[in-house]
Design a protein around this motif. Sequence first.
Motif, PDB file in Angstrom:
ATOM      1  N   ARG A  71       0.846  -1.187   0.000  1.00  0.00           N
ATOM      2  CA  ARG A  71       0.000   0.000   0.000  1.00  0.00           C
ATOM      3  C   ARG A  71       0.884   1.240   0.000  1.00  0.00           C
ATOM      4  NH1 ARG A  71      -5.139  -0.699   0.105  1.00  0.00           N
ATOM      5  NH2 ARG A  71      -5.398   1.547   0.331  1.00  0.00           N
ATOM      6  N   ILE A  72       0.389   2.292  -0.646  1.00  0.00           N
ATOM      7  CA  ILE A  72       1.085   3.576  -0.714  1.00  0.00           C
ATOM      8  C   ILE A  72       0.185   4.609  -0.046  1.00  0.00           C
ATOM      9  CG2 ILE A  72       2.126   5.296  -2.219  1.00  0.00           C
ATOM     10  CD1 ILE A  72       3.475   2.589  -2.489  1.00  0.00           C
ATOM     11  N   GLY A  73       0.752   5.434   0.845  1.00  0.00           N
ATOM     12  CA  GLY A  73      -0.088   6.396   1.547  1.00  0.00           C
ATOM     13  C   GLY A  73       0.597   7.721   1.782  1.00  0.00           C
ATOM     14  N   SER A  74      -0.204   8.767   1.955  1.00  0.00           N
ATOM     15  CA  SER A  74       0.290  10.083   2.354  1.00  0.00           C
ATOM     16  C   SER A  74       0.164  10.202   3.873  1.00  0.00           C
ATOM     17  CB  SER A  74      -0.508  11.195   1.671  1.00  0.00           C
ATOM     18  OG  SER A  74      -1.902  11.039   1.887  1.00  0.00           O
ATOM     19  N   LEU A  75       1.213  10.763   4.497  1.00  0.00           N
ATOM     20  CA  LEU A  75       1.234  10.826   5.972  1.00  0.00           C
ATOM     21  C   LEU A  75       1.718  12.200   6.426  1.00  0.00           C
ATOM     22  CD1 LEU A  75       0.626   8.550   8.084  1.00  0.00           C
ATOM     23  CD2 LEU A  75       3.072   8.434   8.446  1.00  0.00           C
ATOM     24  N   VAL A  76       0.909  13.199   6.436  1.00  0.00           N
ATOM     25  CA  VAL A  76      -0.401  13.294   5.816  1.00  0.00           C
ATOM     26  C   VAL A  76      -0.445  14.578   5.016  1.00  0.00           C
ATOM     27  CG1 VAL A  76      -1.694  11.970   7.537  1.00  0.00           C
ATOM     28  CG2 VAL A  76      -1.322  14.417   7.922  1.00  0.00           C
ATOM     29  N   TYR A  77      -1.337  14.636   3.998  1.00  0.00           N
ATOM     30  CA  TYR A  77      -1.516  15.877   3.252  1.00  0.00           C
ATOM     31  C   TYR A  77      -2.028  16.973   4.189  1.00  0.00           C
ATOM     32  CZ  TYR A  77      -1.227  13.674  -1.402  1.00  0.00           C
ATOM     33  OH  TYR A  77      -0.819  13.035  -2.538  1.00  0.00           O
ATOM     34  N   GLY A  78      -1.351  18.141   4.171  1.00  0.00           N
ATOM     35  CA  GLY A  78      -1.818  19.280   4.956  1.00  0.00           C
ATOM     36  C   GLY A  78      -2.978  19.965   4.263  1.00  0.00           C
ATOM     37  N   ASN A  79      -4.080  20.140   4.962  1.00  0.00           N
ATOM     38  CA  ASN A  79      -5.283  20.693   4.333  1.00  0.00           C
ATOM     39  C   ASN A  79      -5.090  22.116   3.826  1.00  0.00           C
ATOM     40  OD1 ASN A  79      -8.175  20.685   3.669  1.00  0.00           O
ATOM     41  ND2 ASN A  79      -8.311  22.215   5.297  1.00  0.00           N
ATOM     42  N   THR A  80      -4.209  22.874   4.456  1.00  0.00           N
ATOM     43  CA  THR A  80      -4.045  24.276   4.069  1.00  0.00           C
ATOM     44  C   THR A  80      -3.360  24.436   2.718  1.00  0.00           C
ATOM     45  OG1 THR A  80      -2.017  24.285   5.375  1.00  0.00           O
ATOM     46  CG2 THR A  80      -3.999  25.165   6.427  1.00  0.00           C
ATOM     47  N   TYR A  81      -2.708  23.398   2.213  1.00  0.00           N
ATOM     48  CA  TYR A  81      -1.872  23.538   1.023  1.00  0.00           C
ATOM     49  C   TYR A  81      -2.631  23.361  -0.293  1.00  0.00           C
ATOM     50  CZ  TYR A  81       1.835  22.746   4.463  1.00  0.00           C
ATOM     51  OH  TYR A  81       2.654  22.816   5.551  1.00  0.00           O
ATOM     52  N   ARG A  82      -3.777  22.679  -0.262  1.00  0.00           N
ATOM     53  CA  ARG A  82      -4.497  22.377  -1.498  1.00  0.00           C
ATOM     54  C   ARG A  82      -5.989  22.429  -1.240  1.00  0.00           C
ATOM     55  NH1 ARG A  82      -0.825  18.854  -0.203  1.00  0.00           N
ATOM     56  NH2 ARG A  82       1.063  18.559  -1.473  1.00  0.00           N
ATOM     57  N   HIS A  83      -6.732  22.925  -2.209  1.00  0.00           N
ATOM     58  CA  HIS A  83      -8.183  22.858  -2.103  1.00  0.00           C
ATOM     59  C   HIS A  83      -8.589  21.384  -2.065  1.00  0.00           C
ATOM     60  CE1 HIS A  83     -12.410  23.283  -3.085  1.00  0.00           C
ATOM     61  NE2 HIS A  83     -12.301  24.612  -2.968  1.00  0.00           N
ATOM     62  N   PRO A  84      -9.521  21.002  -1.185  1.00  0.00           N
ATOM     63  CA  PRO A  84      -9.856  19.584  -1.059  1.00  0.00           C
ATOM     64  C   PRO A  84     -10.439  18.959  -2.328  1.00  0.00           C
ATOM     65  CG  PRO A  84     -11.365  20.960   0.217  1.00  0.00           C
ATOM     66  CD  PRO A  84     -10.226  21.824  -0.193  1.00  0.00           C
ATOM     67  N   ALA A  85     -11.057  19.764  -3.194  1.00  0.00           N
ATOM     68  CA  ALA A  85     -11.547  19.215  -4.454  1.00  0.00           C
ATOM     69  C   ALA A  85     -10.378  18.829  -5.364  1.00  0.00           C
ATOM     70  CB  ALA A  85     -12.458  20.213  -5.161  1.00  0.00           C
ATOM     71  N   ALA A 108      -4.844  18.643   9.410  1.00  0.00           N
ATOM     72  CA  ALA A 108      -5.294  20.034   9.387  1.00  0.00           C
ATOM     73  C   ALA A 108      -4.227  21.006   8.914  1.00  0.00           C
ATOM     74  CB  ALA A 108      -5.778  20.445  10.774  1.00  0.00           C
ATOM     75  N   GLY A 109      -2.942  20.595   8.925  1.00  0.00           N
ATOM     76  CA  GLY A 109      -1.850  21.494   8.559  1.00  0.00           C
ATOM     77  C   GLY A 109      -1.283  22.189   9.782  1.00  0.00           C
ATOM     78  N   TRP A 110       0.055  22.435   9.776  1.00  0.00           N
ATOM     79  CA  TRP A 110       0.637  22.986  10.994  1.00  0.00           C
ATOM     80  C   TRP A 110       1.989  23.678  10.824  1.00  0.00           C
ATOM     81  CZ3 TRP A 110       5.427  21.119  12.461  1.00  0.00           C
ATOM     82  CH2 TRP A 110       5.842  19.929  11.831  1.00  0.00           C
ATOM     83  N   LEU A 129      -9.265  23.682  12.338  1.00  0.00           N
ATOM     84  CA  LEU A 129     -10.033  22.450  12.477  1.00  0.00           C
ATOM     85  C   LEU A 129     -11.414  22.580  11.848  1.00  0.00           C
ATOM     86  CD1 LEU A 129      -9.022  21.383  16.089  1.00  0.00           C
ATOM     87  CD2 LEU A 129      -8.240  20.407  13.934  1.00  0.00           C
ATOM     88  N   ASP A 130     -12.022  23.761  11.957  1.00  0.00           N
ATOM     89  CA  ASP A 130     -13.312  23.971  11.292  1.00  0.00           C
ATOM     90  C   ASP A 130     -13.160  23.809   9.772  1.00  0.00           C
ATOM     91  OD1 ASP A 130     -14.511  24.472  13.726  1.00  0.00           O
ATOM     92  OD2 ASP A 130     -14.460  26.659  13.517  1.00  0.00           O
ATOM     93  N   ARG A 131     -12.101  24.379   9.221  1.00  0.00           N
ATOM     94  CA  ARG A 131     -11.843  24.239   7.785  1.00  0.00           C
ATOM     95  C   ARG A 131     -11.604  22.772   7.428  1.00  0.00           C
ATOM     96  NH1 ARG A 131      -8.199  29.116   5.251  1.00  0.00           N
ATOM     97  NH2 ARG A 131      -9.164  30.853   6.346  1.00  0.00           N
ATOM     98  N   PHE A 132     -10.884  22.077   8.287  1.00  0.00           N
ATOM     99  CA  PHE A 132     -10.571  20.675   8.037  1.00  0.00           C
ATOM    100  C   PHE A 132     -11.840  19.833   7.968  1.00  0.00           C
ATOM    101  CE2 PHE A 132      -8.532  16.630   9.839  1.00  0.00           C
ATOM    102  CZ  PHE A 132      -8.093  16.208   8.591  1.00  0.00           C
ATOM    103  N   VAL A 133     -12.784  20.116   8.852  1.00  0.00           N
ATOM    104  CA  VAL A 133     -14.061  19.384   8.822  1.00  0.00           C
ATOM    105  C   VAL A 133     -14.769  19.614   7.497  1.00  0.00           C
ATOM    106  CG1 VAL A 133     -16.371  19.280   9.831  1.00  0.00           C
ATOM    107  CG2 VAL A 133     -14.353  19.259  11.312  1.00  0.00           C
ATOM    108  N   GLU A 134     -14.821  20.871   7.044  1.00  0.00           N
ATOM    109  CA  GLU A 134     -15.443  21.134   5.741  1.00  0.00           C
ATOM    110  C   GLU A 134     -14.699  20.411   4.621  1.00  0.00           C
ATOM    111  OE1 GLU A 134     -16.254  25.109   4.570  1.00  0.00           O
ATOM    112  OE2 GLU A 134     -17.338  25.606   6.415  1.00  0.00           O
ATOM    113  N   GLY A 152     -20.240  25.598   2.478  1.00  0.00           N
ATOM    114  CA  GLY A 152     -19.602  25.880   3.750  1.00  0.00           C
ATOM    115  C   GLY A 152     -19.087  27.307   3.813  1.00  0.00           C
ATOM    116  N   ARG A 153     -18.432  27.622   4.897  1.00  0.00           N
ATOM    117  CA  ARG A 153     -17.844  28.953   5.062  1.00  0.00           C
ATOM    118  C   ARG A 153     -16.592  29.102   4.207  1.00  0.00           C
ATOM    119  NH1 ARG A 153     -15.623  31.637  10.751  1.00  0.00           N
ATOM    120  NH2 ARG A 153     -14.788  33.557   9.810  1.00  0.00           N
ATOM    121  N   TRP A 154     -15.814  28.009   4.076  1.00  0.00           N
ATOM    122  CA  TRP A 154     -14.541  28.085   3.370  1.00  0.00           C
ATOM    123  C   TRP A 154     -14.558  27.375   2.021  1.00  0.00           C
ATOM    124  CZ3 TRP A 154     -14.793  27.250   8.701  1.00  0.00           C
ATOM    125  CH2 TRP A 154     -14.317  28.317   9.474  1.00  0.00           C
TER     126      TRP A 154
END
Length: 297
Positions: A71-85, A108-110, A129-134, A152-154
Amino acid sequence: MNMRVSIWPGAGQAFGDILAVARHAADTGWDGVYVADHFMPNAGVGRDPDHPTLECGTLVAALGAAVPRVRIGSLVYGNTYRHPAVLANMAATADHVSGGRFTLGVGAGWQVNEHEQYGIELPPVRERLDRFVEALQVLHGLLRQPRTTVQGRWYQLTDAVCEPKPVQDPLPILIGGGGERRMLRIVVEYADVWNTWGRPDTIAHKARVLDEHCAAVGRDPKAIARTAQAMTFVDGPVPDGLPMPAIGGSPEALAETVAEYRAIGLDELIVPDGMLGKGAERLRAMDTILGIVQAAA
């Protein structure tokens, strides 16, 4: 319990070295290969902030094409760096490239210096974290539903598609994080796999908190796989003052800790390769670690 074991080659090395580690893992019986999502080292832990670092999305696709079985996985993609779509489309493509072996790890990104240098906003923790949920709502929808609308808001999506869908149905979503009040609740609501750093005692404690969140929302705790990592030493003492949890120091000490992870019900141990040496030395260390895990099965 059959605890899986995966390798985590650092992205701050030549692609040929990463590929050698991943291929050795595939050839010798490891279960997976993970890649971190960073553009530079974290300046806050004494590393050279200018050290070259390869990008995660490109690496997981390349490994998915070049390395069989694991298996190949990301550990982990930071949400702030890319639009989730955008990330959903990347993940679906990586799953097709790998033949259905990709795990989408997100967080969530850090990391402060990345955001500062690239002019990417790093919101306060609560908003992050609110953005991460969206973002997780977007990922779930695009990867698992024919069309997705999120107002959503974001993030705002209107009757949006992500095609082709992943090979896997569903493609596993891993969430990285250990915050006990909010993040573990998000894990329960959105994750197939949970990941955090920690030795067995820390993981056992946080797993109990995760179980409590499962009970509160009525989710079966067995539906969430538990994964963890620590800096791993095979030969030589574990130094004092390390920035992250560490295990091992000798094969015997490592075997004891592996047994503890297994006893608390860990589903997968992820081994960073940074303390395993280089070249043939690193491959020998990988063989020792795999032998310890298999002997404890």
